[in-house]
Design a protein around this motif. Structure first.
Motif, short mmCIF file in Angstrom:
data_model
loop_
_atom_site.label_atom_id
_atom_site.label_comp_id
_atom_site.label_asym_id
_atom_site.label_seq_id
_atom_site.Cartn_x
_atom_site.Cartn_y
_atom_site.Cartn_z
N UNK A 34 0.84 -1.20 0.00
CA UNK A 34 0.00 0.00 0.00
C UNK A 34 0.87 1.25 0.00
N UNK A 35 0.25 2.33 -0.35
CA UNK A 35 0.88 3.64 -0.29
C UNK A 35 0.25 4.45 0.83
N UNK A 36 1.09 5.13 1.57
CA UNK A 36 0.66 6.07 2.60
C UNK A 36 1.36 7.39 2.34
N UNK A 37 0.87 8.40 3.00
CA UNK A 37 1.55 9.69 2.94
C UNK A 37 1.43 10.39 4.28
N UNK A 45 -1.38 8.82 6.52
CA UNK A 45 -2.68 8.38 6.07
C UNK A 45 -2.56 7.47 4.85
N UNK A 46 -3.52 6.61 4.75
CA UNK A 46 -3.59 5.66 3.64
C UNK A 46 -3.92 6.40 2.35
N UNK A 81 5.27 13.43 2.38
CA UNK A 81 6.21 12.34 2.13
C UNK A 81 5.37 11.10 1.86
N UNK A 82 5.66 10.46 0.76
CA UNK A 82 4.89 9.29 0.37
C UNK A 82 5.71 8.03 0.64
N UNK A 108 10.45 6.62 2.13
CA UNK A 108 9.60 7.73 1.73
C UNK A 108 10.23 8.58 0.65
N UNK A 109 9.37 9.20 -0.13
CA UNK A 109 9.82 10.12 -1.16
C UNK A 109 8.98 11.39 -1.07
N UNK A 110 9.64 12.53 -1.11
CA UNK A 110 8.95 13.80 -0.90
C UNK A 110 8.26 14.25 -2.18
#
Length: 115
Positions: A34-37, A45-46, A81-82, A108-110
């Motif tokens: 999954x991806x969160x940020x 958050x999801x 940040x993801x 994470x990637x900004x």
């Protein structure tokens, strides 16, 4: 499992961006991903989950062992940040939208969206 997210950067509102996530030495399709940020001052958050059957637009490439997060029409509020996250342990009673469901996390990637 070491996850690595990439593809972030500074973009303008309305632009598109595609993030990628890969795992070193592991096949991502064996995991729930999954991806969160996390935006400044806010909780993580999801964003989206990966369906390995290709049902959702945040697609995966099994051959390249990559998952993607395609983001279109970006807004300043998408600045965060993801992170990509994965797990091969299903914790009963915990939502897939809850970060504690996921065991492995990338750095994470900004993503910064200017107005």
């Amino acid at each position: 499992v070491q996850l690595q997210a990439s593809g972030g950067g500074l973009v303008q509102a309305g632009d598109s961006l595609r993030l990628s996530c890969t795992a070193s030495g592991h096949t991502l399709s064996a995991y729930a991903v999954a991806w969160f940020r996390q935006a400044p001052g806010k909780e993580r958050e999801y964003v989206a989950g990966i369906h390995w059957d290709g049902r959702n637009p945040y697609y995966a490439d099994n051959a390249k062992n990559l998952v993607y997060l395609q983001m279109n029409s970006l807004k300043p509020e998408d600045t965060a940040v993801y992170y990509c996250a994965a797990t091969n342990i299903i914790r009963a009673g915990i939502s897939w939208y809850d970060q504690i469901q996921y065991v492995f996390w990338g750095q994470g990637t900004q993503v910064t969206v200017s107005s």
